[in-house]
Design an enzyme around this catalytic site. Sequence first.
Site, PDB file in Angstrom:
ATOM      1  N   ASP A 176       5.888  -3.107 -26.094  1.00 18.07           N
ATOM      2  CA  ASP A 176       4.722  -2.999 -26.716  1.00 18.07           C
ATOM      3  C   ASP A 176       4.842  -2.057 -27.897  1.00 18.07           C
ATOM      4  O   ASP A 176       5.327  -1.176 -28.082  1.00 18.07           O
ATOM      5  CB  ASP A 176       3.522  -2.511 -25.741  1.00 18.07           C
ATOM      6  CG  ASP A 176       2.337  -2.970 -26.102  1.00 18.07           C
ATOM      7  OD1 ASP A 176       2.044  -3.863 -26.943  1.00 18.07           O
ATOM      8  OD2 ASP A 176       1.253  -2.614 -25.266  1.00 18.07           O
ATOM      9  N   HIS A 231       7.476  -7.783 -35.150  1.00 14.87           N
ATOM     10  CA  HIS A 231       7.944  -8.644 -33.876  1.00 14.87           C
ATOM     11  C   HIS A 231       9.594  -8.869 -34.428  1.00 14.87           C
ATOM     12  O   HIS A 231      10.345  -8.602 -33.823  1.00 14.87           O
ATOM     13  CB  HIS A 231       7.286 -10.054 -33.910  1.00 14.87           C
ATOM     14  CG  HIS A 231       6.045  -9.843 -33.434  1.00 14.87           C
ATOM     15  ND1 HIS A 231       5.611  -9.187 -32.199  1.00 14.87           N
ATOM     16  CD2 HIS A 231       4.885 -10.325 -33.710  1.00 14.87           C
ATOM     17  CE1 HIS A 231       4.488  -9.135 -31.913  1.00 14.87           C
ATOM     18  NE2 HIS A 231       3.917  -9.983 -32.841  1.00 14.87           N
ATOM     19  N   LEU A 248      26.259  -6.688 -17.737  1.00  9.48           N
ATOM     20  CA  LEU A 248      24.647  -6.539 -17.782  1.00  9.48           C
ATOM     21  C   LEU A 248      24.007  -7.996 -17.621  1.00  9.48           C
ATOM     22  O   LEU A 248      24.159  -8.958 -18.016  1.00  9.48           O
ATOM     23  CB  LEU A 248      24.195  -6.033 -19.135  1.00  9.48           C
ATOM     24  CG  LEU A 248      22.646  -6.084 -19.234  1.00  9.48           C
ATOM     25  CD1 LEU A 248      22.066  -4.897 -18.216  1.00  9.48           C
ATOM     26  CD2 LEU A 248      22.451  -5.766 -20.546  1.00  9.48           C
TER      27      LEU A 248
HETATM   28  C1  IPE Z   1       4.476  -6.489 -28.152  1.00  6.56           C
HETATM   29  O1  IPE Z   1       3.767  -5.813 -29.505  1.00  6.56           O
HETATM   30  C2  IPE Z   1       5.230  -7.741 -28.404  1.00  6.56           C
HETATM   31  C3  IPE Z   1       4.658  -8.902 -27.832  1.00  6.56           C
HETATM   32  C4  IPE Z   1       3.801  -8.807 -26.944  1.00  6.56           C
HETATM   33  C5  IPE Z   1       5.570 -10.175 -27.817  1.00  6.56           C
HETATM   34  P1  IPE Z   1       2.431  -6.241 -29.569  1.00  6.56           P
HETATM   35  O2  IPE Z   1       2.411  -7.437 -30.350  1.00  6.56           O
HETATM   36  O3  IPE Z   1       1.556  -6.312 -28.399  1.00  6.56           O
HETATM   37  O4  IPE Z   1       1.896  -4.934 -30.613  1.00  6.56           O
HETATM   38  P2  IPE Z   1       0.618  -4.142 -30.359  1.00  6.56           P
HETATM   39  O5  IPE Z   1       0.082  -3.983 -29.107  1.00  6.56           O
HETATM   40  O6  IPE Z   1      -0.347  -5.032 -31.419  1.00  6.56           O
HETATM   41  O7  IPE Z   1       0.910  -2.969 -31.218  1.00  6.56           O
HETATM   42 MG    MG Z   2       0.499  -4.870 -27.419  1.00 12.46          MG
END
Ligand code: IPE
Ligand code: MG
Length: 216
Positions: free
Chosen positions: A2, A19, A113
């Site tokens: 996250d 991402h 792994l």
């Molecule tokens: C996590 O980062 C990635 C996925 C859920 C694919 P987020 O997209 O949830 O990032 P925040 O929570 O907005 O910072």
């Molecule tokens: Mg998130």
Amino acid sequence: MDGNGRWARKKGFPRIYGHRAGAEAVRSTVRAAGELGIEVLTLYAFSTENWLRPQTETRALMGLLRMTLRREVIELNRNNVRLRAIGRIHELPQNVRDELERCVDITRSNSGLILNLALNYGGRQDILDAVNASIKQGKKTIEEEDISRNLTTAGLSDPDLLIRTSGEYRISNFLLWQIAYAEIYVTPVLWPDFKRTHLQEAILNYQKRERRFGGL
Ligand code: IPE
Ligand code: MG
């Protein structure tokens, strides 16, 4: 994993940059996990609830997933990593499934792994699917063992350590059944900033804990 969005926002970038940076963090974490002798690493990459995000973002995530798999499979294979996926894989876009299948196939006989990608994954759905599979198998009374062997994680041991990044204290529908006795480690580090040292810190912290599994 996250915190990709917040990481990007802090830098004034669109979320997709976060991402992309997150995909880089996956790369280094997978390598570190392999080198540290971890047997199974499950990464929560996309939840069943993530479909609620705008289509531009879910599309971008699916594209990134496909490209990352395509780009990384050779190195994964070279590092003896075996790829697996859990979740409702059949609901993913066909081109993602094709790429995933190809990577699973290529790495099938590796002995290092196990990299387990949770994709379109939800813990409640996993349990429901396992219960329904047990019923289909003719069970009238369902035992723990029936659930375990029908979950998408069948054959994998339950996780010992659950690492939650970005400082959130919640489970978000991840491996609900399987984490019954997992040790939870929360770090404020946003996923794209997660490095080998953070993984090592989490493991060191885990090693200091006394696990009693409800006993004394
Ligand atoms: C996590 O980062 C990635 C996925 C859920 C694919 P987020 O997209 O949830 O990032 P925040 O929570 O907005 O910072
Ligand atoms: Mg998130």
